[in-house]
Design a protein around this motif. Structure first.
Motif, PDB file in Angstrom:
ATOM      1  N   SER A  98      37.665  69.706  43.507  1.00  0.00           N
ATOM      2  CA  SER A  98      37.723  69.656  44.972  1.00  0.00           C
ATOM      3  C   SER A  98      36.446  70.231  45.565  1.00  0.00           C
ATOM      4  N   PRO A  99      35.906  69.622  46.634  1.00  0.00           N
ATOM      5  CA  PRO A  99      34.716  70.170  47.278  1.00  0.00           C
ATOM      6  C   PRO A  99      35.047  71.433  48.071  1.00  0.00           C
ATOM      7  N   TYR A 100      34.111  72.384  48.100  1.00  0.00           N
ATOM      8  CA  TYR A 100      34.360  73.627  48.823  1.00  0.00           C
ATOM      9  C   TYR A 100      33.049  74.327  49.135  1.00  0.00           C
ATOM     10  N   PHE A 101      33.141  75.319  50.024  1.00  0.00           N
ATOM     11  CA  PHE A 101      32.057  76.273  50.280  1.00  0.00           C
ATOM     12  C   PHE A 101      32.636  77.656  50.016  1.00  0.00           C
ATOM     13  N   HIS A 102      31.885  78.494  49.293  1.00  0.00           N
ATOM     14  CA  HIS A 102      32.376  79.825  48.944  1.00  0.00           C
ATOM     15  C   HIS A 102      31.234  80.825  49.069  1.00  0.00           C
ATOM     16  N   ALA A 103      31.518  81.981  49.649  1.00  0.00           N
ATOM     17  CA  ALA A 103      30.494  83.018  49.788  1.00  0.00           C
ATOM     18  C   ALA A 103      31.082  84.387  49.499  1.00  0.00           C
ATOM     19  N   GLU A 104      30.267  85.243  48.877  1.00  0.00           N
ATOM     20  CA  GLU A 104      30.604  86.647  48.654  1.00  0.00           C
ATOM     21  C   GLU A 104      29.688  87.495  49.528  1.00  0.00           C
ATOM     22  N   LEU A 105      30.266  88.339  50.352  1.00  0.00           N
ATOM     23  CA  LEU A 105      29.505  89.121  51.330  1.00  0.00           C
ATOM     24  C   LEU A 105      29.288  90.545  50.835  1.00  0.00           C
ATOM     25  N   PRO A 106      28.291  91.238  51.373  1.00  0.00           N
ATOM     26  CA  PRO A 106      28.029  92.622  50.948  1.00  0.00           C
ATOM     27  C   PRO A 106      29.230  93.544  51.158  1.00  0.00           C
ATOM     28  N   SER A 107      30.089  93.207  52.116  1.00  0.00           N
ATOM     29  CA  SER A 107      31.275  94.021  52.395  1.00  0.00           C
ATOM     30  C   SER A 107      32.317  93.917  51.285  1.00  0.00           C
ATOM     31  N   GLY A 108      32.152  92.940  50.395  1.00  0.00           N
ATOM     32  CA  GLY A 108      33.147  92.687  49.360  1.00  0.00           C
ATOM     33  C   GLY A 108      34.064  91.538  49.716  1.00  0.00           C
ATOM     34  N   ASP A 109      34.052  91.095  50.972  1.00  0.00           N
ATOM     35  CA  ASP A 109      34.864  89.956  51.387  1.00  0.00           C
ATOM     36  C   ASP A 109      34.361  88.677  50.720  1.00  0.00           C
ATOM     37  N   GLN A 110      35.299  87.821  50.367  1.00  0.00           N
ATOM     38  CA  GLN A 110      34.965  86.479  49.895  1.00  0.00           C
ATOM     39  C   GLN A 110      35.551  85.472  50.881  1.00  0.00           C
ATOM     40  N   ILE A 111      34.744  84.524  51.310  1.00  0.00           N
ATOM     41  CA  ILE A 111      35.204  83.507  52.261  1.00  0.00           C
ATOM     42  C   ILE A 111      35.043  82.137  51.623  1.00  0.00           C
ATOM     43  N   TYR A 112      35.893  81.213  52.047  1.00  0.00           N
ATOM     44  CA  TYR A 112      35.800  79.865  51.496  1.00  0.00           C
ATOM     45  C   TYR A 112      36.303  78.852  52.513  1.00  0.00           C
ATOM     46  N   ALA A 113      35.878  77.630  52.332  1.00  0.00           N
ATOM     47  CA  ALA A 113      36.343  76.513  53.167  1.00  0.00           C
ATOM     48  C   ALA A 113      36.526  75.310  52.263  1.00  0.00           C
ATOM     49  N   LYS A 114      37.645  74.639  52.410  1.00  0.00           N
ATOM     50  CA  LYS A 114      37.869  73.384  51.697  1.00  0.00           C
ATOM     51  C   LYS A 114      37.221  72.274  52.525  1.00  0.00           C
ATOM     52  N   THR A 115      36.135  71.745  52.018  1.00  0.00           N
ATOM     53  CA  THR A 115      35.365  70.769  52.798  1.00  0.00           C
ATOM     54  C   THR A 115      36.020  69.401  52.715  1.00  0.00           C
ATOM     55  N   LYS A 116      36.198  68.794  53.870  1.00  0.00           N
ATOM     56  CA  LYS A 116      36.774  67.450  53.954  1.00  0.00           C
ATOM     57  C   LYS A 116      35.839  66.568  54.774  1.00  0.00           C
ATOM     58  N   GLY A 117      35.785  65.305  54.413  1.00  0.00           N
ATOM     59  CA  GLY A 117      34.941  64.377  55.164  1.00  0.00           C
ATOM     60  C   GLY A 117      33.489  64.750  55.025  1.00  0.00           C
ATOM     61  N   SER A 118      32.942  65.359  56.062  1.00  0.00           N
ATOM     62  CA  SER A 118      31.539  65.764  56.029  1.00  0.00           C
ATOM     63  C   SER A 118      31.447  67.261  56.279  1.00  0.00           C
ATOM     64  N   PHE A 119      30.417  67.859  55.728  1.00  0.00           N
ATOM     65  CA  PHE A 119      30.220  69.300  55.841  1.00  0.00           C
ATOM     66  C   PHE A 119      28.734  69.539  56.068  1.00  0.00           C
ATOM     67  N   PRO A 120      28.347  70.418  57.001  1.00  0.00           N
ATOM     68  CA  PRO A 120      26.914  70.658  57.247  1.00  0.00           C
ATOM     69  C   PRO A 120      26.232  71.215  56.001  1.00  0.00           C
ATOM     70  N   LEU A 121      25.284  70.464  55.475  1.00  0.00           N
ATOM     71  CA  LEU A 121      24.673  70.828  54.203  1.00  0.00           C
ATOM     72  C   LEU A 121      23.921  72.148  54.272  1.00  0.00           C
ATOM     73  N   GLN A 122      23.432  72.519  55.456  1.00  0.00           N
ATOM     74  CA  GLN A 122      22.669  73.759  55.587  1.00  0.00           C
ATOM     75  C   GLN A 122      23.522  74.894  56.169  1.00  0.00           C
ATOM     76  N   PHE A 123      24.846  74.788  56.049  1.00  0.00           N
ATOM     77  CA  PHE A 123      25.739  75.763  56.684  1.00  0.00           C
ATOM     78  C   PHE A 123      25.374  77.198  56.317  1.00  0.00           C
ATOM     79  N   GLY A 124      25.226  77.484  55.025  1.00  0.00           N
ATOM     80  CA  GLY A 124      24.894  78.844  54.598  1.00  0.00           C
ATOM     81  C   GLY A 124      23.565  79.312  55.127  1.00  0.00           C
ATOM     82  N   ARG A 125      22.556  78.433  55.086  1.00  0.00           N
ATOM     83  CA  ARG A 125      21.226  78.807  55.579  1.00  0.00           C
ATOM     84  C   ARG A 125      21.233  78.973  57.089  1.00  0.00           C
ATOM     85  N   ASP A 126      22.013  78.135  57.787  1.00  0.00           N
ATOM     86  CA  ASP A 126      22.106  78.274  59.247  1.00  0.00           C
ATOM     87  C   ASP A 126      22.602  79.663  59.624  1.00  0.00           C
TER      88      ASP A 126
END
Length: 535
Positions: A456-484
């Motif tokens: 399954s397509p997804y976006f996942h990030a680990e932050l300095p706070s220890g939080d982990q965030i994710y999004a299940k990408t559907k259809g289209s997803f901004p390719l530069q989301f993390g850099r933005d």
């Protein structure tokens, strides 16, 4: 009352620098000092000898002058690096972006022509749908209630703006752009300036549309300026006094005028939020994407097996041609920083910071969710080593992976200042809201594989706070989301680097970055220690 910015805007200069700056001087003598001069069209021409006097200082540019990207490939050599001075007090801003002046006036710009009109690939002289998306996102970023921008400058006219029953204007089809119309309806400029081939044209103000029918938006004044010093004496310079849209009273923004018209652009454009499927092609070869189309073609080269059969052909990847498989002849080995047993570190193309790196599997694995245990375990070891490395420089780190439109797993590792760590989650959430992305926080002590199915397509990030965030990408997803997110002002404050293609390094710069990274990272590099022990 907030301070207003006195602004001059001109059309195509075409090398007539003396006419431009002499006229600016006369306006200043009559009306007092101006803050900026914006050149909406071509700055250079066939003969640019008049600029020599301004470069040498025998003539002075009377007002800070901002120049945007070229439309003529023959003029590319005359431009300097983005943000540099072409001559004293003449600044080249690049071909796209958003900048805020000292008076808090927001100026968005998108220069260049379509690929078809140019007839060849000249990146500095053309723009793509991704450029429009980047400008739109820069305008909306960090604003929960977006009012619009103060000024939008484009080389091409937005398709539809010329269709006014009361004012007739002939515009070549090649100078009309559906993409610019999309950008204009999304960023809602109070003023939209373009260069005109011959005549001055000021359209009646139009009221911008909203996705909510009962919500009223600000109005836009569209103005096309004739070429500087034209023989027909058509108006080529425009003066106005601007107050920042963010500081205006809503009653003033929404006040209607007697000559106001409806928005000339299609309401459907507001529904097209991200690139997806091509649904419209115009005479100048520009195109739009429709997110709502029943086509989740992630890689653009999948084919249906039949009109009623939605089964997709599986993409087969050849490790020999993969850019990231370490055994491939395509991999750029000079970018490699460290090599472990199953993974390696490398400098990315267009890094956000000098110590931005990638963790990649040596063999071909698409995502962390589908990777074998030995790969996942070594990724964790590299993450821990990098945390210690960045901490030694007083920095935290954000790790993120985008398993969407990628064939080989890449984990981005970006050091961030400690002072902004508490804001990072909020900025990610704001950006997700702007892009209508459902971003979720992973429960404590959970693994990504527990909430994401393999493949399954997804976006996942680990932050300095220890939080982990994710999004299940559907259809289209901004390719530069993390850099933005990470390039935004609250974090790294380098929005010009949101698109990696805009901050590419040359080979010498890449070699310098890699050598410095290797040297500083060496005390934390467990892979180097293993090599030393084996020796």
């Amino acid at each position: 009352m907030s301070e207003k910015q006195k602004t001059l805007i001109c059309g195509d200069v075409n090398g007539r620098f003396t006419a431009l700056f002499s006229r600016a001087e006369s306006i200043i003598k009559k009306s007092g000092a101006f803050d900026v001069l914006l050149c909406a069209g071509n700055f250079f021409g066939e003969d640019n000898s008049q600029l020599d006097a301004y470069k040498m200082g025998t003539r002075k540019v009377p007002v800070p002058t901002y120049v945007f990207g070229p439309t003529n490939p023959e003029h590319v050599a005359y431009y300097c690096e983005e943000g540099g001075e072409i001559a004293p007090n003449i600044i080249y801003m690049g071909r796209r972006g958003l900048f805020t002046t000292s008076s808090e006036i927001k100026i968005a710009y998108l220069s260049g022509l379509s690929r078809r009109e140019l007839g060849k690939e000249v990146p500095m002289c053309m723009f793509e749908p991704s450029d429009c998306l980047a400008v739109r996102d820069a305008c909306l970023r960090g604003q929960s209630e977006f009012r619009g921008v103060d000024v939008l400058i484009t080389n091409l006219w937005p398709a539809g703006v010329q269709q006014d029953d009361l004012q007739k204007v002939e515009v070549p089809q090649t100078h009309l752009s559906d993409l610019v119309a999309w950008l204009a309806i999304h960023v809602k400029p109070r003023y939209h300036f373009v260069p005109s081939l011959d005549k001055f044209f000021e359209r009646q103000p139009y009221r911008n549309q909203s996705v909510h029918q009962d919500y009223k938006e600000c109005a836009t004044r569209f103005i096309a300026l004739a070429p500087v010093g034209n023989k027909e004496k058509e108006k080529w310079i425009y003066a106005c006094s601007l107050q920042s849209i963010t500081k205006m009273r809503m009653t003033d923004l929404l006040q209607a005028t007697t000559d106001e018209t409806a928005c000339p652009y299609k309401q459907e454009l507001l529904m097209q939020h991200h690139p997806g499927k091509v649904v419209q092609v115009t005479g100048n070869g520009q195109y739009f994407f429709n997110m709502d189309a029943d086509n989740n073609d992630d890689y653009g080269n999948r084919k249906r097996k039949g009109s009623d059969n939605r089964e997709r052909k599986k993409i087969e990847y050849d490790p020999e041609t993969c850019w990231f498989c370490l055994s491939s002849s395509s991999v750029e080995k000079h970018l490699v920083i460290s090599v472990g047993s199953h993974c390696y570190l490398a400098l990315p193309k267009g890094p956000l910071t000098p110590f931005h790196c990638l963790i990649l599997p040596i063999a071909h694995h698409q995502s962390i969710v589908k990777s074998p245990d030995e790969v996942a375990n070594e990724i964790k070891k590299y993450k821990e080593a990098l945390k210690k490395f960045y901490a030694s420089m007083g920095m935290g780190v954000v790790f993120y992976e985008r398993n969407y439109r990628t064939s080989h797993m890449q984990i981005q590792c970006i050091p961030v200042p400690r002072i902004c760590e508490s804001q990072i989650l909020e900025v990610f959430q704001d950006e997700a809201g702007i892009n209508r992305i459902q971003l979720e926080v992973l429960p404590p002590f959970s693994e990504l594989a527990q909430v994401i199915l393999p493949g399954s397509p997804y976006f996942h990030a680990e932050l300095p706070s220890g939080d982990q965030i994710y999004a299940k990408t559907k259809g289209s997803f901004p390719l530069q989301f993390g850099r933005d997110v990470l390039s935004s002002p609250p974090i790294l404050n380098c929005e010009d680097k949101a698109d990696w293609k805009q901050c590419l390094l040359n080979r010498e710069e890449e070699d310098t970055h890699v050598a410095l990274f290797r040297k500083k990272f060496q005390p934390y590099d467990f892979a180097a220690e293993a090599d030393s022990d084996s020796d």
